[in-house]
Design an enzyme around this catalytic site. Structure first.
Site, PDB file in Angstrom:
ATOM      1  N   LYS A  18       2.527   5.527  -8.006  1.00 35.86           N
ATOM      2  CA  LYS A  18       2.952   4.550  -6.997  1.00 35.86           C
ATOM      3  C   LYS A  18       3.846   3.513  -7.885  1.00 35.86           C
ATOM      4  O   LYS A  18       4.992   2.973  -7.384  1.00 35.86           O
ATOM      5  CB  LYS A  18       1.985   3.734  -5.918  1.00 35.86           C
ATOM      6  CG  LYS A  18       2.674   3.118  -4.874  1.00 35.86           C
ATOM      7  CD  LYS A  18       1.624   2.909  -3.750  1.00 35.86           C
ATOM      8  CE  LYS A  18       0.251   2.333  -4.346  1.00 35.86           C
ATOM      9  NZ  LYS A  18      -0.722   2.045  -3.528  1.00 35.86           N
ATOM     10  N   ASP A  45       2.911   3.467   0.123  1.00 34.66           N
ATOM     11  CA  ASP A  45       1.592   2.451   0.147  1.00 34.66           C
ATOM     12  C   ASP A  45       0.824   2.699   1.634  1.00 34.66           C
ATOM     13  O   ASP A  45       1.493   3.891   2.106  1.00 34.66           O
ATOM     14  CB  ASP A  45       2.133   0.936  -0.189  1.00 34.66           C
ATOM     15  CG  ASP A  45       2.803   0.573   1.318  1.00 34.66           C
ATOM     16  OD1 ASP A  45       3.373   1.756   2.228  1.00 34.66           O
ATOM     17  OD2 ASP A  45       2.787  -0.665   1.452  1.00 34.66           O
TER      18      ASP A  45
END
Ligand code: SF4
Length: 268
Positions: A158, A176
């Protein structure tokens, strides 16, 4: 002059096109196929067209001055607020805005700057270790390649996707909690894992919207399609949405959002 190490060449590599779903490169972990989107290409295009009208240029909340400081800020933001990270990095980046300066500053002093952030001891270690790795293996440059970025201490998929998108303009999707929820709730890109949702979104989001797609989805999840109770009357895609949870088919007026609200939390 000695030939450069093989890894160094990656530091100056041009941005690569986004990896989309489908076949994996040799030697890479095979990816699971994501479930199909409930939306036609025309519907997906209209969803992102409306997000674009609302916020043509969404801005992140984390402060940074270059790719290296963005990388450090995103690493520090895990389990911390962006405001808290900015407060700490204001003095940290004034003292060290390159890997060499960060390494010279040392772990103890980095720790002094970031002491107000959760998990600061471990994060100070990672900041020093990743600075050293950048100097040793990448000529002090942040690599523009996800497979290389995730080798750095404290950097996960991420974080790498955020850096590639925000610093280098690559068409990555940093999934997310908000994006994961929306992908599944409205059936835009269903998936059991963030990576499945990421692959699904990379497949369906039109290229012209990929630069800001993750920003728009985060904002939509943060302010409208909220975790506990989606605010459907405030939603500009309520007529297109196919979620069983939606409470109206009438879309909210499509108007640009005030600049004050144009920031979004960078996924930690
Ligand atoms: S209509 Fe409701 S459920 Fe659908 S995207 Fe909008 S806020 Fe989310």
């Amino acid at each position: 002059m000695a030939p450069p190490k093989s890894k160094k060449s990656l530091a100056v590599k041009k941005p690569q096109p986004a990896v989309t779903g489908g076949s994996s490169a040799p030697g890479r972990r095979p990816r699971k196929a994501a479930s199909r989107s409930l939306y036609s290409p025309a519907e997906v295009h209209e969803i992102f067209r409306r997000f674009c009208v609302q916020r043509p240029e969404p801005k992140g909340e984390l402060d940074y001055v270059n790719a290296f400081t963005l990388l450090v800020a995103v690493v520090l933001s895990a389990q911390a607020t962006d405001a808290g990270v900015n407060k700490a990095t204001k003095t940290l980046f004034a003292a060290a805005d390159t890997p060499a300066k960060m390494l010279a500053l040392g772990e103890a002093k980095v720790g002094d700057h970031i002491r107000t952030i959760g998990l600061w001891r471990n994060k100070a270690k990672n900041v020093i270790a990743l600075s050293k790795a950048l100097i040793d293996d990448y000529d002090g440059q942040v690599p523009q390649d996800r497979d290389e970025l995730v080798k750095l201490p404290g950097v996960g998929r991420k974080t790498a996707n955020v850096v590639l998108n925000v610093a280098f303009g690559q068409h990555t999707m940093a999934v997310d909690t908000h994006i994961f929820r929306i992908g599944n709730r409205i059936g835009l890109a269903p998936g059991k894992t963030p990576e499945e949702v990421e692959q699904g979104l990379l497949k369906v989001v039109p290229a012209e919207f990929m630069r800001h797609a993750h920003h728009w989805l985060i904002l939509h999840g943060r302010y409208v399609c909220k975790a506990r109770k989606p605010d459907c009357p405030a939603c500009v895609i309520a007529d297109i949405c196919k979620s069983k949870e939606k409470t109206t088919d009438v879309p909210a007026p499509l108007v640009p959002i005030a600049p004050l609200d144009e920031t979004f939390p960078v996924p930690a």
